[in-house]
Every structure is written in structure tokens, then in C-alpha cells.
Motif scaffolding. Structure first.
Motif, PDB file in Angstrom:
ATOM      1  N   HIS A  62     -89.625  -1.221  12.907  1.00  0.00           N
ATOM      2  CA  HIS A  62     -89.772   0.200  13.225  1.00  0.00           C
ATOM      3  C   HIS A  62     -90.732   0.884  12.237  1.00  0.00           C
ATOM      4  O   HIS A  62     -91.621   1.646  12.646  1.00  0.00           O
ATOM      5  CB  HIS A  62     -88.408   0.894  13.207  1.00  0.00           C
ATOM      6  CG  HIS A  62     -88.474   2.339  13.538  1.00  0.00           C
ATOM      7  ND1 HIS A  62     -88.653   2.801  14.819  1.00  0.00           N
ATOM      8  CD2 HIS A  62     -88.391   3.431  12.746  1.00  0.00           C
ATOM      9  CE1 HIS A  62     -88.678   4.119  14.811  1.00  0.00           C
ATOM     10  NE2 HIS A  62     -88.514   4.530  13.567  1.00  0.00           N
ATOM     11  N   HIS A  66     -95.335   2.416  12.433  1.00  0.00           N
ATOM     12  CA  HIS A  66     -95.869   3.737  12.074  1.00  0.00           C
ATOM     13  C   HIS A  66     -97.015   3.617  11.082  1.00  0.00           C
ATOM     14  O   HIS A  66     -96.894   4.021   9.930  1.00  0.00           O
ATOM     15  CB  HIS A  66     -94.760   4.618  11.490  1.00  0.00           C
ATOM     16  CG  HIS A  66     -93.711   4.985  12.482  1.00  0.00           C
ATOM     17  ND1 HIS A  66     -93.911   5.899  13.477  1.00  0.00           N
ATOM     18  CD2 HIS A  66     -92.446   4.520  12.635  1.00  0.00           C
ATOM     19  CE1 HIS A  66     -92.820   6.010  14.208  1.00  0.00           C
ATOM     20  NE2 HIS A  66     -91.910   5.182  13.721  1.00  0.00           N
ATOM     21  N   GLY A 142     -93.950   2.093  20.988  1.00  0.00           N
ATOM     22  CA  GLY A 142     -93.473   3.462  21.165  1.00  0.00           C
ATOM     23  C   GLY A 142     -92.883   3.734  22.535  1.00  0.00           C
ATOM     24  O   GLY A 142     -92.739   4.893  22.910  1.00  0.00           O
ATOM     25  N   SER A 143     -92.516   2.710  23.274  1.00  0.00           N
ATOM     26  CA  SER A 143     -91.978   2.920  24.622  1.00  0.00           C
ATOM     27  C   SER A 143     -90.585   3.543  24.548  1.00  0.00           C
ATOM     28  O   SER A 143     -89.904   3.480  23.532  1.00  0.00           O
ATOM     29  CB  SER A 143     -91.908   1.589  25.370  1.00  0.00           C
ATOM     30  OG  SER A 143     -90.949   0.752  24.775  1.00  0.00           O
ATOM     31  N   SER A 144     -90.174   4.139  25.661  1.00  0.00           N
ATOM     32  CA  SER A 144     -88.842   4.752  25.688  1.00  0.00           C
ATOM     33  C   SER A 144     -87.747   3.695  25.539  1.00  0.00           C
ATOM     34  O   SER A 144     -86.734   3.938  24.883  1.00  0.00           O
ATOM     35  CB  SER A 144     -88.653   5.556  26.975  1.00  0.00           C
ATOM     36  OG  SER A 144     -88.749   4.718  28.108  1.00  0.00           O
ATOM     37  N   GLY A 146     -88.067   0.966  23.829  1.00  0.00           N
ATOM     38  CA  GLY A 146     -88.101   0.607  22.414  1.00  0.00           C
ATOM     39  C   GLY A 146     -87.338   1.597  21.546  1.00  0.00           C
ATOM     40  O   GLY A 146     -86.609   1.217  20.631  1.00  0.00           O
ATOM     41  N   LEU A 147     -87.489   2.881  21.850  1.00  0.00           N
ATOM     42  CA  LEU A 147     -86.773   3.897  21.081  1.00  0.00           C
ATOM     43  C   LEU A 147     -85.269   3.830  21.339  1.00  0.00           C
ATOM     44  O   LEU A 147     -84.473   3.990  20.411  1.00  0.00           O
ATOM     45  CB  LEU A 147     -87.333   5.287  21.398  1.00  0.00           C
ATOM     46  CG  LEU A 147     -88.766   5.523  20.915  1.00  0.00           C
ATOM     47  CD1 LEU A 147     -89.287   6.865  21.405  1.00  0.00           C
ATOM     48  CD2 LEU A 147     -88.849   5.425  19.401  1.00  0.00           C
ATOM     49  N   TRP A 148     -84.873   3.606  22.600  1.00  0.00           N
ATOM     50  CA  TRP A 148     -83.445   3.432  22.901  1.00  0.00           C
ATOM     51  C   TRP A 148     -82.899   2.210  22.183  1.00  0.00           C
ATOM     52  O   TRP A 148     -81.799   2.232  21.639  1.00  0.00           O
ATOM     53  CB  TRP A 148     -83.219   3.297  24.409  1.00  0.00           C
ATOM     54  CG  TRP A 148     -83.065   4.608  25.088  1.00  0.00           C
ATOM     55  CD1 TRP A 148     -83.990   5.245  25.852  1.00  0.00           C
ATOM     56  CD2 TRP A 148     -81.919   5.461  25.028  1.00  0.00           C
ATOM     57  NE1 TRP A 148     -83.492   6.448  26.284  1.00  0.00           N
ATOM     58  CE2 TRP A 148     -82.215   6.604  25.796  1.00  0.00           C
ATOM     59  CE3 TRP A 148     -80.681   5.375  24.416  1.00  0.00           C
ATOM     60  CZ2 TRP A 148     -81.317   7.646  25.959  1.00  0.00           C
ATOM     61  CZ3 TRP A 148     -79.781   6.412  24.579  1.00  0.00           C
ATOM     62  CH2 TRP A 148     -80.095   7.528  25.335  1.00  0.00           C
ATOM     63  N   TYR A 150     -83.953   0.882  19.429  1.00  0.00           N
ATOM     64  CA  TYR A 150     -83.858   1.193  18.003  1.00  0.00           C
ATOM     65  C   TYR A 150     -82.644   2.067  17.696  1.00  0.00           C
ATOM     66  O   TYR A 150     -81.846   1.771  16.802  1.00  0.00           O
ATOM     67  CB  TYR A 150     -85.147   1.871  17.530  1.00  0.00           C
ATOM     68  CG  TYR A 150     -85.093   2.334  16.101  1.00  0.00           C
ATOM     69  CD1 TYR A 150     -85.128   1.406  15.059  1.00  0.00           C
ATOM     70  CD2 TYR A 150     -85.005   3.680  15.778  1.00  0.00           C
ATOM     71  CE1 TYR A 150     -85.076   1.826  13.735  1.00  0.00           C
ATOM     72  CE2 TYR A 150     -84.949   4.104  14.463  1.00  0.00           C
ATOM     73  CZ  TYR A 150     -84.985   3.172  13.452  1.00  0.00           C
ATOM     74  OH  TYR A 150     -84.927   3.580  12.149  1.00  0.00           O
ATOM     75  N   LYS A 151     -82.465   3.142  18.462  1.00  0.00           N
ATOM     76  CA  LYS A 151     -81.343   4.060  18.218  1.00  0.00           C
ATOM     77  C   LYS A 151     -79.992   3.383  18.473  1.00  0.00           C
ATOM     78  O   LYS A 151     -79.049   3.538  17.687  1.00  0.00           O
ATOM     79  CB  LYS A 151     -81.483   5.307  19.080  1.00  0.00           C
ATOM     80  CG  LYS A 151     -82.631   6.199  18.660  1.00  0.00           C
ATOM     81  CD  LYS A 151     -82.840   7.339  19.633  1.00  0.00           C
ATOM     82  CE  LYS A 151     -84.048   8.165  19.241  1.00  0.00           C
ATOM     83  NZ  LYS A 151     -84.330   9.225  20.207  1.00  0.00           N
TER      84      LYS A 151
END
Length: 168
Positions: A62, A66, A142-144, A146-148, A150-151
């Protein structure tokens, strides 16, 4: 004391410690239980190490997404996939060892420990599925999904720690 259900064995060795007669399993069940548990138990021993490796490489992945080089991000990604695959195998062995718990999930009373384990299991399934989707179908960090991933991975990390603290 004869162990009536070899499939319910979780390898805790309480039967060995408490049995005065030295009979731990039915004669026909002892071989199958020992044979089935051996490999699964060895893989399951990787669980804490694979958990930490997956968490650290996931956070590293993650952070690498960045602003660091693509090669650095790729290396973290490979490390995370390998660590997570080993964690998946060890969790599968762990769930297999505790399959009796899952079979009795509905019939036993609900406790805090059982709820945490239930939500941990659900979170693990969702994180595993989103991780497989990321590897197989989705491009870009940065896909949605991917963010789900990660969270929910952070939630999984917290639930796993609580589960480990509650296990005794």
C-alpha cells in the motif's frame, strides 16, 4: 475415556493428559486422525508467521503504491501474494482442524468469542476473494476493489489479533 469422534479432534492433547487408561482414540480412528492431522498441523504452525508476513507486505504494498517506483511496488506485490498464499494454506488447515466448531456454529449458544471467530471467518473469505480478484482481473493499485481489499485487510488484521488473544 475413548475419543468418540476423530473428526472433532483439534490436537489439543487434553485427552492424553486426562486419560488414566492410556486410551486416546478408538483403534480404527487413531490412525486416520493421526494421518490427517500431521500435515495439516505442520502447515498450521506457519499461521502466525504467515499472518505477520501478509500484514507487513500488504502495508508495504500500500505504501509503495504512493509514489515509489513501479519495480518496488511490484516486488512488494509479489511478496504479498506469496505471504498471503501461505497464510491461506495455513488458515485452511486451521479451519479444517476446527471443522467441528463450524458444524456446531448454529446449535451452540452465541458468545463473544464465537462472534469474533465468525466475523473473522467472514472477513477472511471476503479479503481472500478480493485478493484473488486483484491478482486475476483488476489492474492498477488504486482500484476500488484494491481499496476494499486494503481496508478489509486491516479489519482482518484486528480481528485476527483479537481471535489470537481470546483463544485460551
Amino acid at each position: 475415556m475413548i475419543f468418540e469422534n476423530a473428526d472433532a479432534c483439534i490436537g489439543c492433547n487434553k485427552c492424553i493428559k486426562t486419560c488414566l487408561q492410556g486410551v486416546f482414540f478408538k483403534p480404527d480412528a487413531s490412525v486416520s486422525c493421526t494421518m490427517n492431522m500431521g500435515m495439516a498441523f505442520r502447515i498450521e504452525r506457519l499461521l502466525p508467521l504467515a499472518f505477520v508476513a501478509s500484514a507487513v507486505t500488504g502495508i508495504g504494498l500500500h505504501i509503495a503504491g504512493h509514489g515509489t517506483s513501479h519495480e518496488t511496488w511490484h516486488n512488494w506485490g509479489v511478496a504479498h501474494v506469496v505471504a498471503s498464499f501461505i497464510w491461506l494454506l495455513s488458515v485452511m488447515a486451521h479451519v479444517r482442524r476446527h471443522k467441528h466448531w463450524y458444524k456446531t456454529l448454529v446449535s451452540k449458544r452465541v458468545t463473544c468469542k464465537r462472534l469474533i471467530t465468525f466475523f473473522l471467518s467472514i472477513a477472511f473469505l471476503i479479503v481472500a476473494v478480493t485478493g484473488i480478484l486483484l491478482v486475476a482481473y483488476v489492474e492498477g493499485p488504486g482500484s476500488s476493489i484494491g481499496l476494499w481489499h486494503y481496508k478489509l485487510g486491516i479489519l482482518l488484521w484486528v480481528l485476527s489479533l483479537i481471535h489470537a488473544l481470546y483463544r485460551k
